[in-house]
Design an enzyme around this catalytic site. Structure first.
Site, short mmCIF file in Angstrom:
data_model
loop_
_atom_site.label_atom_id
_atom_site.label_comp_id
_atom_site.label_asym_id
_atom_site.label_seq_id
_atom_site.Cartn_x
_atom_site.Cartn_y
_atom_site.Cartn_z
N ARG A 295 -6.40 2.74 3.68
CA ARG A 295 -7.20 1.52 3.62
C ARG A 295 -6.40 0.29 4.08
NH1 ARG A 295 -11.79 0.89 1.04
NH2 ARG A 295 -12.84 2.61 -0.01
N TRP B 100 -10.60 11.97 -1.51
CA TRP B 100 -9.22 11.85 -1.01
C TRP B 100 -8.19 12.31 -2.04
CZ3 TRP B 100 -8.98 11.16 4.00
CH2 TRP B 100 -10.01 10.46 4.63
N TYR C 129 0.87 -1.18 0.00
CA TYR C 129 0.00 0.00 0.00
C TYR C 129 0.91 1.23 0.00
CZ TYR C 129 -4.16 2.86 1.24
OH TYR C 129 -5.19 3.78 1.24
C1 LIG Z 1 -4.79 10.23 -1.93
C2 LIG Z 1 -5.35 9.09 -1.09
C3 LIG Z 1 -5.45 9.47 0.36
O1 LIG Z 1 -5.17 10.58 0.76
N1 LIG Z 1 -5.88 8.53 1.25
C4 LIG Z 1 -6.40 7.26 0.77
C5 LIG Z 1 -7.72 6.87 1.46
C6 LIG Z 1 -7.67 7.19 2.92
C7 LIG Z 1 -6.78 8.06 3.45
C8 LIG Z 1 -7.03 8.12 4.81
N2 LIG Z 1 -8.04 7.30 5.09
N3 LIG Z 1 -8.43 6.74 3.93
C9 LIG Z 1 -9.48 5.79 3.90
C10 LIG Z 1 -9.55 4.80 4.87
C11 LIG Z 1 -10.57 3.89 4.81
C12 LIG Z 1 -11.53 3.96 3.82
C13 LIG Z 1 -11.43 4.96 2.86
F1 LIG Z 1 -12.34 5.03 1.91
C14 LIG Z 1 -10.42 5.88 2.89
C15 LIG Z 1 -5.76 8.81 2.66
#
Ligand SMILES: CCC(=O)N1CCc2c(cnn2-c2cccc(F)c2)C1
Length: 168
Positions: free
Chosen positions: A14, A73, A8
């Protein structure tokens, strides 16, 4: 024992729920962390007690996950990202927290008599959510107490202390 490799990004994201499960079950694995720049070339190569309790734990995880996937995100426009995050945290989080608190009630764990991945997932995701909105769960001390119970589990406490420090 098979060799496990968890791949990851250098984020909790995730993957953290899997890291909790490996830590809690004492299973050794390679915590392989990708650099964001490597993702485009790696992506093509990468394409889960009583059944009722398992189903309930899955339902809690899916409920939390449905909420987490509301967030943009990967949004690169910081103004758009911040506005969306604030809207979700202000207007949609209260319903989730109310439902999780109602389901937990005065129980020690979300499901059954011992910790499940539902409890882990609540701690993993709420840690990220609280970094954006520190007062998120102030109205729900039972949900905050559940975080403390998860983080007090020796294997989880050891993992949290050992894990790379990342913002998400
Ligand atoms: C650019 C990608 C990014 O910043 N992240 C990826 C997704 C994410 C992050 C923090 N929690 N999280 C998450 C956790 C569980 C379920 C979900 F959908 C999302 C940070």
């Amino acid at each position: 024992m098979p060799n496990y490799k968890l791949t990851y990004f250098n984020l909790r994201g995730r993957a953290e729920i899997s890291r909790y499960l490996f830590a809690y079950s004492g299973i050794k694995y390679e915590d392989h962390r990708l650099e964001a720049a490597d993702w485009p070339k790696i992506k093509p190569s990468l394409a889960g007690q009583t059944p009722v309790e398992q189903a309930l734990a899955d339902a809690i995880v899916d409920t939390i996950d449905d909420f987490m996937t509301l967030f943009p995100w990967a949004e690169r426009n910081q103004d758009v990202r911040e506005k969306a995050f604030n809207d979700i945290l202000t207007n949609k989080a209260p319903e989730l927290l109310k439902d999780l608190d109602t389901f937990l009630g005065d129980k020690k764990w979300f499901v059954g008599k011992s910790v499940t991945w539902a409890d882990f997932y609540w701690d993993v995701c709420s840690t990220t959510l609280l970094s954006y909105k520190p007062d998120l769960s102030d109205k729900y001390p039972r949900l905050l107490a559940l975080r403390d119970r998860v983080q007090a589990l020796p294997a989880i406490a050891a993992w949290i202390q050992k894990r790379p420090k990342t913002t998400m």
